[in-house]
Design a protein around this motif. Sequence first.
Motif, PDB file in Angstrom:
ATOM      1  N   PHE A 241      20.777  80.541  10.189  1.00  0.00           N
ATOM      2  CA  PHE A 241      20.280  79.187  10.433  1.00  0.00           C
ATOM      3  C   PHE A 241      19.765  78.574   9.133  1.00  0.00           C
ATOM      4  O   PHE A 241      19.395  79.288   8.196  1.00  0.00           O
ATOM      5  N   PRO A 242      19.739  77.233   9.056  1.00  0.00           N
ATOM      6  CA  PRO A 242      19.377  76.575   7.799  1.00  0.00           C
ATOM      7  C   PRO A 242      17.879  76.571   7.538  1.00  0.00           C
ATOM      8  O   PRO A 242      17.064  76.804   8.441  1.00  0.00           O
ATOM      9  N   GLU A 243      17.533  76.275   6.299  1.00  0.00           N
ATOM     10  CA  GLU A 243      16.145  76.059   5.897  1.00  0.00           C
ATOM     11  C   GLU A 243      15.652  74.733   6.484  1.00  0.00           C
ATOM     12  O   GLU A 243      16.449  73.904   6.942  1.00  0.00           O
ATOM     13  N   SER A 244      14.349  74.541   6.487  1.00  0.00           N
ATOM     14  CA  SER A 244      13.758  73.291   6.967  1.00  0.00           C
ATOM     15  C   SER A 244      14.321  72.102   6.181  1.00  0.00           C
ATOM     16  O   SER A 244      14.248  72.083   4.945  1.00  0.00           O
ATOM     17  N   PRO A 245      14.894  71.100   6.871  1.00  0.00           N
ATOM     18  CA  PRO A 245      15.438  69.937   6.151  1.00  0.00           C
ATOM     19  C   PRO A 245      14.396  69.207   5.316  1.00  0.00           C
ATOM     20  O   PRO A 245      14.692  68.759   4.195  1.00  0.00           O
ATOM     21  N   ALA A 261      21.823  70.766   6.468  1.00  0.00           N
ATOM     22  CA  ALA A 261      20.951  71.406   7.456  1.00  0.00           C
ATOM     23  C   ALA A 261      20.779  70.525   8.685  1.00  0.00           C
ATOM     24  O   ALA A 261      20.797  71.011   9.827  1.00  0.00           O
ATOM     25  N   LEU A 262      20.620  69.224   8.483  1.00  0.00           N
ATOM     26  CA  LEU A 262      20.462  68.310   9.611  1.00  0.00           C
ATOM     27  C   LEU A 262      21.707  68.272  10.479  1.00  0.00           C
ATOM     28  O   LEU A 262      21.615  68.261  11.726  1.00  0.00           O
ATOM     29  N   ARG A 263      22.887  68.237   9.863  1.00  0.00           N
ATOM     30  CA  ARG A 263      24.127  68.226  10.651  1.00  0.00           C
ATOM     31  C   ARG A 263      24.265  69.488  11.490  1.00  0.00           C
ATOM     32  O   ARG A 263      24.685  69.448  12.647  1.00  0.00           O
ATOM     33  N   CYS A 268      25.686  66.946  15.097  1.00  0.00           N
ATOM     34  CA  CYS A 268      26.368  65.667  14.960  1.00  0.00           C
ATOM     35  C   CYS A 268      26.011  65.072  13.598  1.00  0.00           C
ATOM     36  O   CYS A 268      25.267  65.686  12.823  1.00  0.00           O
ATOM     37  N   GLU A 269      26.521  63.887  13.326  1.00  0.00           N
ATOM     38  CA  GLU A 269      26.193  63.211  12.080  1.00  0.00           C
ATOM     39  C   GLU A 269      24.717  62.799  12.067  1.00  0.00           C
ATOM     40  O   GLU A 269      24.131  62.515  13.113  1.00  0.00           O
ATOM     41  N   VAL A 270      24.153  62.785  10.872  1.00  0.00           N
ATOM     42  CA  VAL A 270      22.723  62.486  10.729  1.00  0.00           C
ATOM     43  C   VAL A 270      22.475  60.999  10.981  1.00  0.00           C
ATOM     44  O   VAL A 270      23.203  60.133  10.462  1.00  0.00           O
ATOM     45  N   GLN A 271      21.460  60.714  11.802  1.00  0.00           N
ATOM     46  CA  GLN A 271      21.079  59.328  12.041  1.00  0.00           C
ATOM     47  C   GLN A 271      20.368  58.769  10.817  1.00  0.00           C
ATOM     48  O   GLN A 271      19.522  59.427  10.226  1.00  0.00           O
TER      49      GLN A 271
END
Length: 534
Positions: A241-245, A261-263, A268-271
Amino acid sequence: MISTRTFSCELRLRLNTARVFVLLNLSLSFSYILSLFPPKNGHTLALMVASTAFGGTVQYGYNLAIMNAPTVYIQNFINETFQERWGMYLEVYKVTLIWTFIVSVFSLGGLIGALLAGPMSIHFGRKKTLLLNNIFLMSSALLAVTSRTARSFEMIMISRFLVGINAGVSMNVQPMYFGESAPKHLRGAVSLSSAVFTSFGVVLGQVVGLRELLGCESCWQYLLASNAVPGFIQLFTLPWFPESPRYLLIDRGDKDACLKALRLLRGCEVQRSELDEMLQEQAEVQGKRAQQPWELIADRSVRWQLISITIISSAMQLCGNDSIYFYASYIFQEAGISAEDTQYVTIGTGICEFTACILCNLLIEQQGRRMLLVGGYALMAGWAVIFTVALSFQHVVYWMPYLSMVCVFTYILSFGMGPAGVTGILPTEIFNQTARPAAYMIAGSLMWLNLFIIGMVFPFLVSGLGQFCFVPFGAVCLITALFVGLVLPETNGKTLSMITSEFHMLNFREQERTDPKSKQAHYQQGEVIHCIAL
Protein backbone atom coordinates in the motif's frame (compact mmCIF):
# COMPACT_ATOMS: atom_id res chain seq x y z
CA MET A 1 -14.38 -44.39 30.77
CA ILE A 2 -17.57 -42.36 31.03
CA SER A 3 -15.75 -39.51 32.79
CA THR A 4 -13.06 -39.50 30.06
CA ARG A 5 -15.69 -39.25 27.33
CA THR A 6 -17.50 -36.54 29.22
CA PHE A 7 -14.27 -34.56 29.59
CA SER A 8 -13.47 -35.02 25.89
CA CYS A 9 -16.92 -33.80 24.83
CA GLU A 10 -16.69 -30.81 27.15
CA LEU A 11 -13.24 -29.95 25.79
CA ARG A 12 -14.46 -30.13 22.18
CA LEU A 13 -17.45 -27.95 23.09
CA ARG A 14 -15.22 -25.28 24.63
CA LEU A 15 -12.81 -25.34 21.67
CA ASN A 16 -15.74 -24.93 19.27
CA THR A 17 -17.01 -22.04 21.39
CA ALA A 18 -13.60 -20.37 21.16
CA ARG A 19 -13.57 -20.81 17.38
CA VAL A 20 -17.04 -19.27 17.14
CA PHE A 21 -15.86 -16.24 19.17
CA VAL A 22 -12.87 -15.73 16.85
CA LEU A 23 -14.83 -16.16 13.60
CA LEU A 24 -17.69 -13.97 14.82
CA ASN A 25 -15.42 -11.09 15.73
CA LEU A 26 -13.35 -11.41 12.55
CA SER A 27 -16.52 -11.29 10.45
CA LEU A 28 -17.83 -8.30 12.42
CA SER A 29 -14.52 -6.47 11.98
CA PHE A 30 -14.27 -6.94 8.23
CA SER A 31 -17.98 -6.23 7.72
CA TYR A 32 -17.47 -3.02 9.65
CA ILE A 33 -14.43 -2.07 7.53
CA LEU A 34 -16.20 -2.67 4.23
CA SER A 35 -19.28 -0.77 5.41
CA LEU A 36 -17.16 2.36 5.83
CA PHE A 37 -16.03 2.42 2.21
CA PRO A 38 -18.58 2.52 -0.64
CA PRO A 39 -17.66 0.44 -3.72
CA LYS A 40 -17.26 3.59 -5.82
CA ASN A 41 -14.18 4.50 -3.76
CA GLY A 42 -12.63 1.07 -4.26
CA HIS A 43 -11.54 -1.28 -1.49
CA THR A 44 -7.83 -0.40 -1.49
CA LEU A 45 -8.32 2.05 1.37
CA ALA A 46 -10.34 -0.53 3.32
CA LEU A 47 -7.61 -3.14 2.92
CA MET A 48 -4.96 -0.59 3.88
CA VAL A 49 -6.88 0.20 7.08
CA ALA A 50 -7.16 -3.50 7.91
CA SER A 51 -3.47 -4.16 7.24
CA THR A 52 -2.32 -1.16 9.27
CA ALA A 53 -4.66 -1.69 12.20
CA PHE A 54 -4.04 -5.42 12.51
CA GLY A 55 -0.39 -4.74 13.26
CA GLY A 56 -1.14 -1.37 14.87
CA THR A 57 -3.80 -0.55 17.47
CA VAL A 58 -4.86 -4.21 17.60
CA GLN A 59 -1.54 -4.78 19.38
CA TYR A 60 -2.49 -2.37 22.17
CA GLY A 61 -5.73 -4.18 22.99
CA TYR A 62 -4.25 -7.63 22.42
CA ASN A 63 -1.28 -7.07 24.74
CA LEU A 64 -3.56 -5.71 27.46
CA ALA A 65 -5.80 -8.77 27.31
CA ILE A 66 -3.28 -11.63 27.12
CA MET A 67 -1.75 -10.80 30.51
CA ASN A 68 -4.85 -11.85 32.42
CA ALA A 69 -4.80 -15.59 31.66
CA PRO A 70 -1.21 -16.49 32.71
CA THR A 71 -1.24 -14.49 35.96
CA VAL A 72 -0.92 -17.44 38.32
CA TYR A 73 1.51 -19.33 36.06
CA ILE A 74 3.93 -16.41 35.75
CA GLN A 75 3.72 -15.69 39.48
CA ASN A 76 4.65 -19.32 40.16
CA PHE A 77 7.45 -19.04 37.60
CA ILE A 78 8.82 -15.99 39.46
CA ASN A 79 8.80 -17.87 42.75
CA GLU A 80 10.40 -20.97 41.21
CA THR A 81 13.13 -18.82 39.65
CA PHE A 82 13.97 -17.23 43.00
CA GLN A 83 14.04 -20.64 44.65
CA GLU A 84 16.40 -22.06 42.00
CA ARG A 85 18.75 -19.06 42.13
CA TRP A 86 18.86 -18.21 45.83
CA GLY A 87 17.03 -21.08 47.55
CA MET A 88 14.20 -18.90 48.87
CA TYR A 89 10.52 -18.36 48.21
CA LEU A 90 9.15 -14.83 48.01
CA GLU A 91 6.34 -13.56 50.18
CA VAL A 92 3.00 -13.00 48.49
CA TYR A 93 3.20 -9.21 48.43
CA LYS A 94 6.68 -9.34 46.83
CA VAL A 95 5.45 -11.65 44.07
CA THR A 96 2.48 -9.31 43.55
CA LEU A 97 4.82 -6.34 43.29
CA ILE A 98 7.02 -8.03 40.66
CA TRP A 99 3.95 -9.18 38.75
CA THR A 100 2.38 -5.73 38.71
CA PHE A 101 5.65 -4.28 37.43
CA ILE A 102 5.73 -6.87 34.61
CA VAL A 103 2.20 -5.85 33.67
CA SER A 104 2.77 -2.12 34.05
CA VAL A 105 6.18 -1.82 32.35
CA PHE A 106 4.15 -2.16 29.15
CA SER A 107 2.92 1.37 29.88
CA LEU A 108 6.44 2.74 30.35
CA GLY A 109 7.35 1.31 26.95
CA GLY A 110 4.23 2.94 25.53
CA LEU A 111 5.35 6.28 26.95
CA ILE A 112 8.73 5.94 25.17
CA GLY A 113 6.93 4.89 22.00
CA ALA A 114 4.65 7.95 22.13
CA LEU A 115 7.73 10.18 22.38
CA LEU A 116 9.45 8.36 19.48
CA ALA A 117 6.41 8.42 17.19
CA GLY A 118 6.71 12.07 16.15
CA PRO A 119 10.39 12.12 15.12
CA MET A 120 10.12 8.69 13.44
CA SER A 121 7.04 9.61 11.40
CA ILE A 122 8.70 12.81 10.18
CA HIS A 123 12.02 11.17 9.29
CA PHE A 124 10.86 7.83 7.87
CA GLY A 125 7.27 8.59 6.87
CA ARG A 126 4.07 7.09 8.26
CA LYS A 127 4.14 3.71 6.53
CA LYS A 128 7.85 3.03 7.01
CA THR A 129 7.56 3.96 10.70
CA LEU A 130 4.84 1.36 11.16
CA LEU A 131 6.94 -1.26 9.37
CA LEU A 132 10.12 -0.44 11.32
CA ASN A 133 8.06 -0.50 14.50
CA ASN A 134 7.79 -4.27 14.14
CA ILE A 135 11.47 -4.55 15.14
CA PHE A 136 10.38 -3.85 18.73
CA LEU A 137 7.56 -6.37 18.40
CA MET A 138 9.65 -9.24 17.02
CA SER A 139 12.38 -8.66 19.62
CA SER A 140 9.72 -8.76 22.32
CA ALA A 141 8.22 -12.01 20.99
CA LEU A 142 11.67 -13.66 20.84
CA LEU A 143 12.42 -12.76 24.46
CA ALA A 144 8.99 -13.93 25.63
CA VAL A 145 9.12 -17.33 23.93
CA THR A 146 12.64 -18.10 25.26
CA SER A 147 12.16 -16.72 28.80
CA ARG A 148 10.92 -20.00 30.23
CA THR A 149 13.82 -22.01 28.84
CA ALA A 150 16.28 -19.39 30.07
CA ARG A 151 14.56 -19.37 33.51
CA SER A 152 14.48 -15.58 33.50
CA PHE A 153 11.46 -13.47 34.46
CA GLU A 154 13.61 -10.43 33.66
CA MET A 155 13.29 -11.37 29.99
CA ILE A 156 9.52 -11.11 30.37
CA MET A 157 9.92 -7.58 31.78
CA ILE A 158 12.11 -6.51 28.84
CA SER A 159 9.69 -8.19 26.43
CA ARG A 160 6.75 -6.24 27.84
CA PHE A 161 8.73 -2.99 27.69
CA LEU A 162 9.59 -3.52 24.00
CA VAL A 163 6.05 -4.42 22.99
CA GLY A 164 4.92 -1.32 24.89
CA ILE A 165 7.18 0.80 22.66
CA ASN A 166 5.59 -0.89 19.65
CA ALA A 167 2.09 -0.08 20.89
CA GLY A 168 3.05 3.50 21.78
CA VAL A 169 4.36 4.21 18.28
CA SER A 170 1.33 2.57 16.64
CA MET A 171 -1.23 4.43 18.75
CA ASN A 172 0.17 7.78 17.54
CA VAL A 173 1.24 7.05 13.96
CA GLN A 174 -1.72 4.95 12.85
CA PRO A 175 -4.38 7.71 13.34
CA MET A 176 -2.03 10.11 11.52
CA TYR A 177 -1.65 7.68 8.60
CA PHE A 178 -5.41 7.09 8.45
CA GLY A 179 -6.34 10.77 8.63
CA GLU A 180 -3.88 11.72 5.90
CA SER A 181 -4.91 8.87 3.58
CA ALA A 182 -8.71 9.02 3.86
CA PRO A 183 -10.92 11.34 1.78
CA LYS A 184 -12.52 14.22 3.63
CA HIS A 185 -16.00 12.65 3.95
CA LEU A 186 -14.54 9.44 5.46
CA ARG A 187 -11.86 10.99 7.68
CA GLY A 188 -13.90 10.87 10.90
CA ALA A 189 -15.06 7.27 10.47
CA VAL A 190 -11.59 6.08 9.51
CA SER A 191 -10.01 7.84 12.50
CA LEU A 192 -12.53 6.28 14.89
CA SER A 193 -11.78 2.83 13.46
CA SER A 194 -8.58 2.85 15.57
CA ALA A 195 -10.73 2.49 18.71
CA VAL A 196 -12.74 -0.30 17.07
CA PHE A 197 -9.59 -2.26 16.26
CA THR A 198 -8.24 -1.70 19.78
CA SER A 199 -11.35 -3.31 21.25
CA PHE A 200 -11.12 -6.10 18.66
CA GLY A 201 -7.56 -6.73 19.87
CA VAL A 202 -8.88 -7.06 23.41
CA VAL A 203 -11.41 -9.71 22.35
CA LEU A 204 -8.83 -11.58 20.26
CA GLY A 205 -6.39 -11.62 23.19
CA GLN A 206 -9.08 -12.91 25.54
CA VAL A 207 -10.01 -15.74 23.17
CA VAL A 208 -6.42 -16.80 22.48
CA GLY A 209 -5.83 -16.70 26.25
CA LEU A 210 -8.46 -19.35 26.97
CA ARG A 211 -7.16 -22.39 28.82
CA GLU A 212 -8.25 -24.57 25.89
CA LEU A 213 -5.92 -22.59 23.58
CA LEU A 214 -2.74 -20.87 24.84
CA GLY A 215 -3.85 -19.87 28.35
CA CYS A 216 -2.71 -23.09 30.01
CA GLU A 217 0.35 -23.67 32.21
CA SER A 218 2.41 -25.34 29.48
CA CYS A 219 1.81 -22.63 26.83
CA TRP A 220 1.96 -19.26 28.59
CA GLN A 221 5.29 -18.36 26.94
CA TYR A 222 3.72 -18.94 23.51
CA LEU A 223 0.76 -16.79 24.53
CA LEU A 224 3.08 -13.88 25.34
CA ALA A 225 4.87 -14.34 21.99
CA SER A 226 1.67 -14.75 19.93
CA ASN A 227 1.56 -11.00 19.31
CA ALA A 228 4.16 -11.60 16.58
CA VAL A 229 1.47 -13.11 14.33
CA PRO A 230 -0.36 -9.79 13.66
CA GLY A 231 3.05 -8.20 13.17
CA PHE A 232 3.97 -10.71 10.45
CA ILE A 233 0.63 -10.07 8.75
CA GLN A 234 1.39 -6.35 8.65
CA LEU A 235 4.95 -6.92 7.40
CA PHE A 236 3.69 -9.06 4.52
CA THR A 237 0.75 -6.84 3.49
CA LEU A 238 1.45 -3.17 4.32
CA PRO A 239 4.37 -2.75 1.83
CA TRP A 240 1.85 -3.18 -1.01
CA PHE A 241 0.00 0.00 0.00
CA PRO A 242 1.14 3.59 -0.63
CA GLU A 243 2.59 6.13 1.76
CA SER A 244 0.37 8.91 3.12
CA PRO A 245 -0.44 11.27 0.20
CA ARG A 246 -0.21 14.36 2.43
CA TYR A 247 3.18 13.31 3.74
CA LEU A 248 4.43 12.76 0.19
CA LEU A 249 3.27 16.21 -0.93
CA ILE A 250 3.71 18.42 2.16
CA ASP A 251 6.74 16.85 3.86
CA ARG A 252 8.64 15.49 0.86
CA GLY A 253 7.36 17.80 -1.86
CA ASP A 254 6.81 14.89 -4.27
CA LYS A 255 3.64 15.77 -6.18
CA ASP A 256 3.86 12.86 -8.63
CA ALA A 257 4.14 10.28 -5.83
CA CYS A 258 1.21 11.98 -4.07
CA LEU A 259 -0.99 11.72 -7.18
CA LYS A 260 -0.02 8.07 -7.67
CA ALA A 261 -0.91 7.26 -4.03
CA LEU A 262 -4.25 9.07 -4.32
CA ARG A 263 -5.21 7.19 -7.49
CA LEU A 264 -4.41 3.86 -5.83
CA LEU A 265 -6.32 4.68 -2.63
CA ARG A 266 -9.36 6.20 -4.36
CA GLY A 267 -9.57 3.70 -7.21
CA CYS A 268 -10.20 6.54 -9.67
CA GLU A 269 -8.77 9.80 -10.95
CA VAL A 270 -7.91 12.38 -8.31
CA GLN A 271 -10.52 15.07 -7.73
CA ARG A 272 -9.20 18.57 -8.28
CA SER A 273 -10.79 19.85 -5.07
CA GLU A 274 -8.93 17.30 -2.94
CA LEU A 275 -5.60 18.13 -4.53
CA ASP A 276 -6.24 21.86 -4.18
CA GLU A 277 -6.92 21.38 -0.46
CA MET A 278 -3.56 19.63 -0.02
CA LEU A 279 -1.75 22.31 -2.03
CA GLN A 280 -3.38 25.01 0.11
CA GLU A 281 -2.25 23.25 3.30
CA GLN A 282 1.25 22.93 1.84
CA ALA A 283 1.32 26.69 1.22
CA GLU A 284 0.01 27.50 4.72
CA VAL A 285 2.63 25.48 6.58
CA GLN A 286 5.52 26.40 4.32
CA GLY A 287 8.25 28.05 6.38
CA LYS A 288 6.53 27.27 9.70
CA ARG A 289 8.04 24.98 12.31
CA ALA A 290 5.98 22.55 14.34
CA GLN A 291 5.62 23.53 17.99
CA GLN A 292 7.38 21.59 20.72
CA PRO A 293 5.43 20.39 23.78
CA TRP A 294 7.02 22.97 26.09
CA GLU A 295 6.16 25.74 23.61
CA LEU A 296 2.57 24.55 23.55
CA ILE A 297 2.41 24.60 27.35
CA ALA A 298 3.66 28.22 27.40
CA ASP A 299 1.24 29.36 24.66
CA ARG A 300 -1.69 31.14 26.32
CA SER A 301 -3.80 31.04 23.16
CA VAL A 302 -4.21 27.24 23.50
CA ARG A 303 -4.28 27.02 27.30
CA TRP A 304 -7.82 25.65 27.66
CA GLN A 305 -7.42 23.36 24.65
CA LEU A 306 -4.39 21.89 26.41
CA ILE A 307 -6.24 21.65 29.73
CA SER A 308 -9.10 19.88 27.96
CA ILE A 309 -6.98 17.18 26.33
CA THR A 310 -4.97 16.79 29.55
CA ILE A 311 -8.08 16.06 31.62
CA ILE A 312 -9.86 13.95 29.01
CA SER A 313 -6.76 11.91 28.04
CA SER A 314 -5.94 11.26 31.71
CA ALA A 315 -9.54 10.25 32.40
CA MET A 316 -9.27 7.60 29.69
CA GLN A 317 -7.08 5.56 32.04
CA LEU A 318 -8.07 6.91 35.46
CA CYS A 319 -11.73 5.96 34.82
CA GLY A 320 -10.78 2.34 35.59
CA ASN A 321 -11.89 0.70 32.34
CA ASP A 322 -8.49 -0.84 31.54
CA SER A 323 -8.21 -2.13 35.11
CA ILE A 324 -10.89 -4.65 34.20
CA TYR A 325 -8.66 -6.07 31.46
CA PHE A 326 -5.47 -6.00 33.54
CA TYR A 327 -7.01 -7.78 36.51
CA ALA A 328 -10.34 -9.17 35.28
CA SER A 329 -10.02 -12.26 37.46
CA TYR A 330 -9.72 -10.08 40.57
CA ILE A 331 -12.88 -8.18 39.66
CA PHE A 332 -15.02 -11.25 39.04
CA GLN A 333 -13.74 -13.05 42.13
CA GLU A 334 -14.83 -10.05 44.18
CA ALA A 335 -18.18 -10.25 42.38
CA GLY A 336 -18.57 -13.91 43.36
CA ILE A 337 -17.96 -15.48 39.93
CA SER A 338 -16.21 -18.86 40.09
CA ALA A 339 -12.61 -19.11 38.85
CA GLU A 340 -13.67 -21.73 36.29
CA ASP A 341 -16.11 -19.38 34.55
CA THR A 342 -14.09 -16.17 34.81
CA GLN A 343 -12.32 -16.53 31.45
CA TYR A 344 -15.61 -16.84 29.57
CA VAL A 345 -17.18 -13.88 31.36
CA THR A 346 -14.08 -11.82 30.56
CA ILE A 347 -14.53 -12.46 26.82
CA GLY A 348 -17.99 -10.97 27.16
CA THR A 349 -16.51 -7.72 28.45
CA GLY A 350 -14.31 -7.43 25.37
CA ILE A 351 -17.19 -8.16 22.99
CA CYS A 352 -19.25 -5.56 24.84
CA GLU A 353 -16.65 -2.80 24.25
CA PHE A 354 -16.10 -3.91 20.66
CA THR A 355 -19.81 -3.59 19.89
CA ALA A 356 -20.06 -0.27 21.73
CA CYS A 357 -17.17 1.23 19.72
CA ILE A 358 -18.93 0.34 16.47
CA LEU A 359 -22.13 1.99 17.76
CA CYS A 360 -20.12 5.06 18.78
CA ASN A 361 -18.84 5.34 15.22
CA LEU A 362 -22.41 5.31 13.93
CA LEU A 363 -23.67 7.89 16.46
CA ILE A 364 -20.86 10.41 16.65
CA GLU A 365 -21.98 12.58 13.73
CA GLN A 366 -25.61 12.61 14.88
CA GLN A 367 -25.13 13.10 18.64
CA GLY A 368 -21.90 15.10 18.66
CA ARG A 369 -18.66 14.70 20.60
CA ARG A 370 -19.60 16.41 23.84
CA MET A 371 -22.87 14.52 24.25
CA LEU A 372 -21.17 11.16 23.92
CA LEU A 373 -18.38 12.12 26.35
CA VAL A 374 -20.72 13.55 29.00
CA GLY A 375 -23.19 10.68 28.65
CA GLY A 376 -20.48 8.02 28.74
CA TYR A 377 -18.71 9.33 31.84
CA ALA A 378 -21.97 10.10 33.66
CA LEU A 379 -23.23 6.56 33.07
CA MET A 380 -19.90 5.13 34.21
CA ALA A 381 -20.11 7.13 37.45
CA GLY A 382 -23.62 5.79 38.06
CA TRP A 383 -22.65 2.20 37.37
CA ALA A 384 -19.63 2.53 39.67
CA VAL A 385 -21.99 3.44 42.54
CA ILE A 386 -24.31 0.50 41.78
CA PHE A 387 -21.31 -1.83 41.46
CA THR A 388 -20.04 -0.76 44.88
CA VAL A 389 -23.44 -1.41 46.46
CA ALA A 390 -23.64 -4.82 44.79
CA LEU A 391 -20.18 -5.82 46.05
CA SER A 392 -21.07 -4.66 49.55
CA PHE A 393 -24.15 -6.91 49.74
CA GLN A 394 -22.99 -9.86 47.67
CA HIS A 395 -22.84 -12.13 50.74
CA VAL A 396 -26.22 -10.94 52.00
CA VAL A 397 -28.44 -11.05 48.88
CA TYR A 398 -28.00 -14.09 46.65
CA TRP A 399 -28.52 -12.28 43.33
CA MET A 400 -26.04 -9.49 44.02
CA PRO A 401 -23.12 -11.26 42.25
CA TYR A 402 -25.18 -11.24 39.06
CA LEU A 403 -25.87 -7.53 39.47
CA SER A 404 -22.13 -6.99 39.90
CA MET A 405 -21.48 -8.79 36.65
CA VAL A 406 -24.10 -6.67 34.87
CA CYS A 407 -22.44 -3.52 36.24
CA VAL A 408 -19.07 -4.56 34.79
CA PHE A 409 -20.62 -5.05 31.35
CA THR A 410 -22.58 -1.80 31.43
CA TYR A 411 -19.52 0.09 32.69
CA ILE A 412 -17.52 -1.10 29.70
CA LEU A 413 -20.45 -0.46 27.35
CA SER A 414 -20.70 3.15 28.58
CA PHE A 415 -16.96 3.60 28.06
CA GLY A 416 -17.08 2.23 24.52
CA MET A 417 -20.08 4.35 23.55
CA GLY A 418 -18.29 7.62 24.30
CA PRO A 419 -14.80 8.09 25.79
CA ALA A 420 -13.14 5.19 23.93
CA GLY A 421 -13.95 6.55 20.48
CA VAL A 422 -14.18 10.32 20.93
CA THR A 423 -11.05 11.07 23.00
CA GLY A 424 -8.58 10.18 20.26
CA ILE A 425 -9.96 12.59 17.65
CA LEU A 426 -10.17 15.72 19.87
CA PRO A 427 -6.55 16.92 19.34
CA THR A 428 -7.17 16.85 15.59
CA GLU A 429 -10.24 19.05 15.90
CA ILE A 430 -9.12 21.66 18.46
CA PHE A 431 -5.46 22.21 17.46
CA ASN A 432 -4.03 23.59 14.22
CA GLN A 433 -1.42 21.88 12.03
CA THR A 434 1.65 23.28 13.81
CA ALA A 435 0.36 22.50 17.33
CA ARG A 436 -1.20 19.11 16.61
CA PRO A 437 1.94 16.87 16.82
CA ALA A 438 2.90 18.34 20.21
CA ALA A 439 -0.70 17.98 21.42
CA TYR A 440 -0.75 14.30 20.47
CA MET A 441 2.62 13.82 22.16
CA ILE A 442 1.30 15.32 25.41
CA ALA A 443 -1.99 13.42 25.25
CA GLY A 444 -0.26 10.12 24.45
CA SER A 445 2.33 10.56 27.19
CA LEU A 446 -0.38 11.26 29.78
CA MET A 447 -2.38 8.24 28.66
CA TRP A 448 0.57 5.85 29.03
CA LEU A 449 1.79 7.41 32.28
CA ASN A 450 -1.64 7.09 33.89
CA LEU A 451 -1.97 3.54 32.56
CA PHE A 452 1.29 2.67 34.33
CA ILE A 453 0.11 4.25 37.58
CA ILE A 454 -3.20 2.39 37.50
CA GLY A 455 -1.47 -0.88 36.68
CA MET A 456 0.81 -0.51 39.70
CA VAL A 457 -1.81 0.78 42.15
CA PHE A 458 -4.94 -1.20 41.33
CA PRO A 459 -4.03 -4.56 42.99
CA PHE A 460 -3.29 -2.71 46.23
CA LEU A 461 -6.44 -0.63 45.75
CA VAL A 462 -8.46 -3.85 45.62
CA SER A 463 -6.80 -5.29 48.73
CA GLY A 464 -7.02 -2.00 50.62
CA LEU A 465 -10.52 -0.78 49.69
CA GLY A 466 -12.18 -4.13 48.99
CA GLN A 467 -15.72 -3.58 47.75
CA PHE A 468 -15.09 0.17 47.51
CA CYS A 469 -12.30 -0.25 44.91
CA PHE A 470 -14.33 1.46 42.18
CA VAL A 471 -15.28 4.55 44.19
CA PRO A 472 -12.17 6.52 43.06
CA PHE A 473 -12.91 5.63 39.45
CA GLY A 474 -16.50 6.76 39.82
CA ALA A 475 -15.31 10.10 41.21
CA VAL A 476 -12.98 10.59 38.22
CA CYS A 477 -15.86 9.86 35.81
CA LEU A 478 -18.17 12.33 37.55
CA ILE A 479 -15.57 15.12 37.58
CA THR A 480 -14.74 14.53 33.91
CA ALA A 481 -18.41 14.58 32.89
CA LEU A 482 -18.89 17.92 34.69
CA PHE A 483 -15.76 19.40 33.11
CA VAL A 484 -16.73 18.35 29.58
CA GLY A 485 -20.29 19.61 30.02
CA LEU A 486 -19.21 22.99 31.40
CA VAL A 487 -16.02 23.73 29.45
CA LEU A 488 -15.54 21.75 26.22
CA PRO A 489 -17.37 23.27 23.23
CA GLU A 490 -19.08 21.01 20.72
CA THR A 491 -16.77 20.47 17.73
CA ASN A 492 -19.12 18.54 15.46
CA GLY A 493 -19.75 20.35 12.18
CA LYS A 494 -17.58 23.37 13.08
CA THR A 495 -14.48 24.73 11.42
CA LEU A 496 -11.24 25.10 13.34
CA SER A 497 -11.67 28.89 13.29
CA MET A 498 -15.07 28.65 14.98
CA ILE A 499 -13.77 26.23 17.62
CA THR A 500 -10.72 28.44 18.27
CA SER A 501 -13.02 31.45 18.67
CA GLU A 502 -15.01 29.66 21.40
CA PHE A 503 -11.83 28.68 23.25
CA HIS A 504 -10.57 32.27 22.91
CA MET A 505 -13.31 33.35 25.34
CA LEU A 506 -11.79 31.03 27.95
CA ASN A 507 -8.14 31.67 27.18
CA PHE A 508 -8.44 35.47 27.41
CA ARG A 509 -11.42 35.80 29.75
CA GLU A 510 -9.61 37.93 32.35
CA GLN A 511 -8.16 40.22 29.69
CA GLU A 512 -11.62 40.79 28.17
CA ARG A 513 -13.09 41.70 31.57
CA THR A 514 -10.51 44.42 32.12
CA ASP A 515 -10.41 45.62 28.49
CA PRO A 516 -13.91 46.11 26.96
CA LYS A 517 -12.41 47.15 23.60
CA SER A 518 -10.59 43.85 23.33
CA LYS A 519 -13.82 42.00 24.06
CA GLN A 520 -15.75 44.00 21.45
CA ALA A 521 -13.04 43.42 18.84
CA HIS A 522 -13.02 39.68 19.57
CA TYR A 523 -16.79 39.37 19.11
CA GLN A 524 -16.57 41.21 15.80
CA GLN A 525 -13.77 38.90 14.69
CA GLY A 526 -15.81 35.87 15.68
CA GLU A 527 -18.79 37.09 13.64
CA VAL A 528 -16.61 37.60 10.57
CA ILE A 529 -15.12 34.13 10.91
CA HIS A 530 -18.60 32.65 11.31
CA CYS A 531 -19.85 34.41 8.19
CA ILE A 532 -16.85 33.25 6.18
CA ALA A 533 -17.39 29.68 7.40
CA LEU A 534 -21.00 29.77 6.27
